[in-house]
Motif scaffolding. Structure first.
Motif, short mmCIF file in Angstrom:
data_model
loop_
_atom_site.label_atom_id
_atom_site.label_comp_id
_atom_site.label_asym_id
_atom_site.label_seq_id
_atom_site.Cartn_x
_atom_site.Cartn_y
_atom_site.Cartn_z
N PHE B 218 0.84 -1.19 0.00
CA PHE B 218 0.00 0.00 0.00
C PHE B 218 0.88 1.23 0.00
O PHE B 218 1.73 1.41 0.87
CB PHE B 218 -0.92 0.02 1.22
CG PHE B 218 -1.75 1.27 1.30
CD1 PHE B 218 -2.84 1.44 0.46
CD2 PHE B 218 -1.43 2.29 2.19
CE1 PHE B 218 -3.60 2.60 0.51
CE2 PHE B 218 -2.18 3.46 2.24
CZ PHE B 218 -3.27 3.62 1.40
N MET B 219 0.68 2.08 -1.03
CA MET B 219 1.48 3.29 -1.14
C MET B 219 0.63 4.52 -0.93
O MET B 219 -0.52 4.56 -1.32
CB MET B 219 2.11 3.38 -2.54
CG MET B 219 3.34 2.51 -2.71
SD MET B 219 4.05 2.76 -4.35
CE MET B 219 4.74 4.40 -4.16
N LEU B 225 3.52 2.55 2.73
CA LEU B 225 3.05 2.67 4.11
C LEU B 225 2.94 1.31 4.78
O LEU B 225 3.13 1.17 5.98
CB LEU B 225 1.67 3.35 4.14
CG LEU B 225 1.65 4.87 4.03
CD1 LEU B 225 0.29 5.39 4.50
CD2 LEU B 225 2.75 5.51 4.84
N GLU B 226 2.58 0.33 3.95
CA GLU B 226 2.30 -0.96 4.57
C GLU B 226 2.46 -2.05 3.53
O GLU B 226 2.13 -1.86 2.37
CB GLU B 226 0.85 -0.93 5.08
CG GLU B 226 0.52 -2.04 6.03
CD GLU B 226 -0.79 -1.78 6.76
OE1 GLU B 226 -1.30 -0.64 6.73
OE2 GLU B 226 -1.28 -2.74 7.37
N GLU B 227 2.99 -3.19 3.94
CA GLU B 227 3.00 -4.31 3.01
C GLU B 227 2.79 -5.61 3.75
O GLU B 227 3.05 -5.72 4.95
CB GLU B 227 4.30 -4.35 2.21
CG GLU B 227 5.57 -4.51 3.03
CD GLU B 227 6.79 -4.57 2.12
OE1 GLU B 227 6.89 -5.53 1.35
OE2 GLU B 227 7.63 -3.65 2.20
N ASN B 236 -6.53 -7.20 8.02
CA ASN B 236 -6.14 -6.54 9.26
C ASN B 236 -5.12 -5.43 8.98
O ASN B 236 -3.98 -5.49 9.41
CB ASN B 236 -5.54 -7.60 10.20
CG ASN B 236 -5.20 -7.01 11.55
OD1 ASN B 236 -5.75 -5.97 11.93
ND2 ASN B 236 -4.28 -7.65 12.25
N PRO B 237 -5.57 -4.39 8.26
CA PRO B 237 -4.63 -3.32 7.93
C PRO B 237 -4.20 -2.57 9.19
O PRO B 237 -5.02 -2.36 10.09
CB PRO B 237 -5.43 -2.41 6.98
CG PRO B 237 -6.85 -2.72 7.26
CD PRO B 237 -6.92 -4.13 7.71
N GLN B 238 -2.93 -2.23 9.27
CA GLN B 238 -2.39 -1.60 10.47
C GLN B 238 -2.54 -0.09 10.45
O GLN B 238 -2.81 0.53 11.45
CB GLN B 238 -0.90 -1.95 10.62
CG GLN B 238 -0.65 -3.43 10.77
CD GLN B 238 -1.36 -4.00 11.99
OE1 GLN B 238 -1.24 -3.49 13.09
NE2 GLN B 238 -2.14 -5.06 11.76
N THR B 242 -4.38 3.15 5.26
CA THR B 242 -4.75 1.94 4.55
C THR B 242 -6.21 1.61 4.80
O THR B 242 -6.97 1.29 3.89
CB THR B 242 -3.87 0.75 5.01
OG1 THR B 242 -2.53 1.22 5.18
CG2 THR B 242 -3.89 -0.36 4.00
N LYS B 243 -6.60 1.72 6.06
CA LYS B 243 -8.01 1.42 6.41
C LYS B 243 -8.95 2.34 5.66
O LYS B 243 -9.94 1.90 5.08
CB LYS B 243 -8.22 1.59 7.92
CG LYS B 243 -7.61 0.47 8.75
CD LYS B 243 -7.81 0.74 10.23
CE LYS B 243 -6.91 -0.19 11.04
NZ LYS B 243 -6.76 0.25 12.43
N ASP B 244 -8.62 3.64 5.67
CA ASP B 244 -9.48 4.61 4.98
C ASP B 244 -9.60 4.28 3.51
O ASP B 244 -10.68 4.29 2.92
CB ASP B 244 -8.90 6.04 5.11
CG ASP B 244 -8.97 6.53 6.55
OD1 ASP B 244 -9.71 5.91 7.34
OD2 ASP B 244 -8.28 7.52 6.86
N PHE B 245 -8.42 3.99 2.90
CA PHE B 245 -8.41 3.71 1.47
C PHE B 245 -9.24 2.48 1.16
O PHE B 245 -10.08 2.48 0.27
CB PHE B 245 -6.96 3.50 0.99
CG PHE B 245 -6.86 3.10 -0.45
CD1 PHE B 245 -7.05 4.03 -1.47
CD2 PHE B 245 -6.57 1.78 -0.80
CE1 PHE B 245 -6.96 3.65 -2.80
CE2 PHE B 245 -6.48 1.41 -2.13
CZ PHE B 245 -6.67 2.34 -3.13
#
Lengths: 221, 250
Positions: B218-219, B225-227, B236-238, B242-245
């Protein structure tokens, strides 16, 4: 009219031949200049682009008659009298061809640049992404597509250049207008002479347009 | 990644600026490794730098800083022949970018023949095999403008495959397609993934990411930002971003 045609017809035809010869030389070198400068103006290299830009703007910004005087009289003068070297002279055909080539070349460069830029950048990227070098992609993919949009403008430029040969009568090249002037000064029949000369240009240009339309249709398949 | 898999692409501290009237910082310190045979799906909002990242890997964008090493070749070094590297890195574009002045078959044959990877006969045979594979053998003589979007994209994939690449980059391959044509393109991509092709895919097709990706990235704002695995990212996005997207697109 009859008398002009009978007495001076062959002379005017020969002059037309000279006009065409001059135009041919001019256009030939103009195409080379146009291609080189046009390519330079789409290169990444800043120096190349700057050179192309300066060339095009310089030539476009100076009337061709000034260019003609400059090349025919000015350059040899500079070389022989100012710089103190010797022996540089141009024939009117040489100076005229260079003059036409530079003038038409600048416009051709702009036509070629615009043609290349009209092709979607994705075409170049696709070629490059496959490993094709820039120039190869240009040759095989971009230019074949660009040429189609360029043809009408190139023909138009050819016609303008053909007519511009008349400007070179000022450096004494025996092309059609220069010859016609002589005919008028001998016969005083200016209306008839210029009507004939106008018709001669018209015929040649119509033929050229005809050929161009044919070519355009062929290219569209 | 404990098993002995080869690193295909290693990206270290990648920076990319676009200098127009203002300076745009598009990629800000990207670190990423792509293993052989791995399918990495890159997601994120528009403007996050996903496409630019892919374009950097293929050298379509010059790097402003950092290194990208493909199969041991550092492409930011001037000594590396980028054309050579590109031969083994296939790219599929959002807008297909088929060569408009040639038919489908010649689109496929051009690069292999021109770069002397194959004779004309071999290239043609290979091209037909690739067209067969994407289900378009009957379109070999068609011009690009006669094809639908989905067909164009399948041809574009076949064209890239004709160079026998080790890595395939997909830059939003289905974003310009009518919805009913997305499936046929994704199907071809899934098939490729199953065959073990190393792939980096920028997409908004979350279903595809979930199903095919080994790893999802996730960019946002030019950073990763997260992978993690699709389960981690989608389940389970941290990160709040990422959650918003994901809330918006799922």
């Amino acid at each position: 009219m009859d008398m002009i045609l009978r007495s001076y017809g062959p002379l005017l035809l020969r002059a037309m031949g000279q006009t065409l010869l001059l135009a041919l030389y001019g256009l030939f070198f103009a195409c080379i200049i146009g291609l080189i400068v046009g390519m330079m103006s789409v290169l990444k290299n800043r120096v190349c682009r700057a050179v192309a830009l300066v060339f095009v703007n310089l030539i476009r910004g100076v009337p061709m008659i000034v260019l003609a005087y400059m090349i025919y009289f000015g350059v040899p003068y500079l070389w022989n009298n100012v710089l103190g070297r010797s022996g540089l002279t141009f024939t009117a055909l040489q100076a005229g061809s260079v003059c036409l080539a530079l003038n038409c070349g600048a416009y051709m460069a702009e036509i070629i640049r615009a043609g290349i830029e009209s092709v979607d950048v994705g075409q170049m990227e696709a070629g490059r992404s496959l490993g094709l070098p820039w120039w190869r992609t240009m040759q095989r993919i971009i230019l074949p597509q660009a040429i189609r949009t360029m043809i009408p403008s190139i023909i138009n430029q050819f016609i303008i250049t053909l007519k511009d040969t008349s400007i070179l009568s000022v450096i004494g090249f025996p092309e059609l207008v220069n010859t016609a002037k002589n005919v008028v000064s001998k016969t005083f029949m200016s209306f008839q002479t210029w009507a004939i000369v106008g018709a001669m240009y018209l015929i040649v240009i119509l033929l050229l347009q005809f050929a161009a339309k044919y070519l355009e249709r062929r290219l569209k398949q | 990644m404990s098993e002995e898999r080869k690193v295909k692409v290693r990206i270290c501290g990648l920076q990319k600026y676009f200098k127009t009237h203002t300076v745009l910082h598009v990629l800000n310190g990207i670190n990423l490794e792509i293993m052989e045979g791995e399918v990495v799906v890159i997601i994120g909002p528009s403007g996050s730098g996903k496409s630019t990242l892919l374009r950097c890997i293929n050298g379509l964008e010059e790097l402003s800083g950092g290194d990208i090493i493909i199969d041991g070749h550092n492409i930011s070094s001037k000594k590396v022949n980028m054309n050579k590297v590109r031969e083994s890195v296939g790219m599929v574009f959002q807008h297909f970018n088929l060569f408009n002045n040639m038919n489908v078959l010649r689109n496929l044959m051009l690069a292999p023949v021109d770069l002397k990877k194959a004779t004309k006969a071999e290239a043609e045979q290979n091209a037909m095999a690739m067209l067969e594979r994407v289900g378009l053998a009957d379109k070999a003589k068609a011009m690009p403008r006669q094809l639908s979007g989905g067909q164009k994209q399948r041809v574009a994939i076949a064209r890239a495959l004709c160079m026998k690449p080790d890595i395939m980059l997909f830059d939003e391959p289905t974003s310009a397609l009518d919805p009913e044509m997305v499936g046929e393109v994704l199907e071809v991509m899934k098939e490729l993934a199953r065959e073990g092709m190393t792939m980096a895919v920028v997409t908004h097709e979350m279903g595809f990411a979930r199903e095919v990706a080994d790893r999802v990235i996730f960019m946002d704002g030019g950073r990763i930002l997260e992978e993690g695995t699709p389960e981690q990212i989608f389940g389970n996005p941290q990160h709040q971003r990422t959650k918003d997207f994901l809330n918006k697109v799922l």
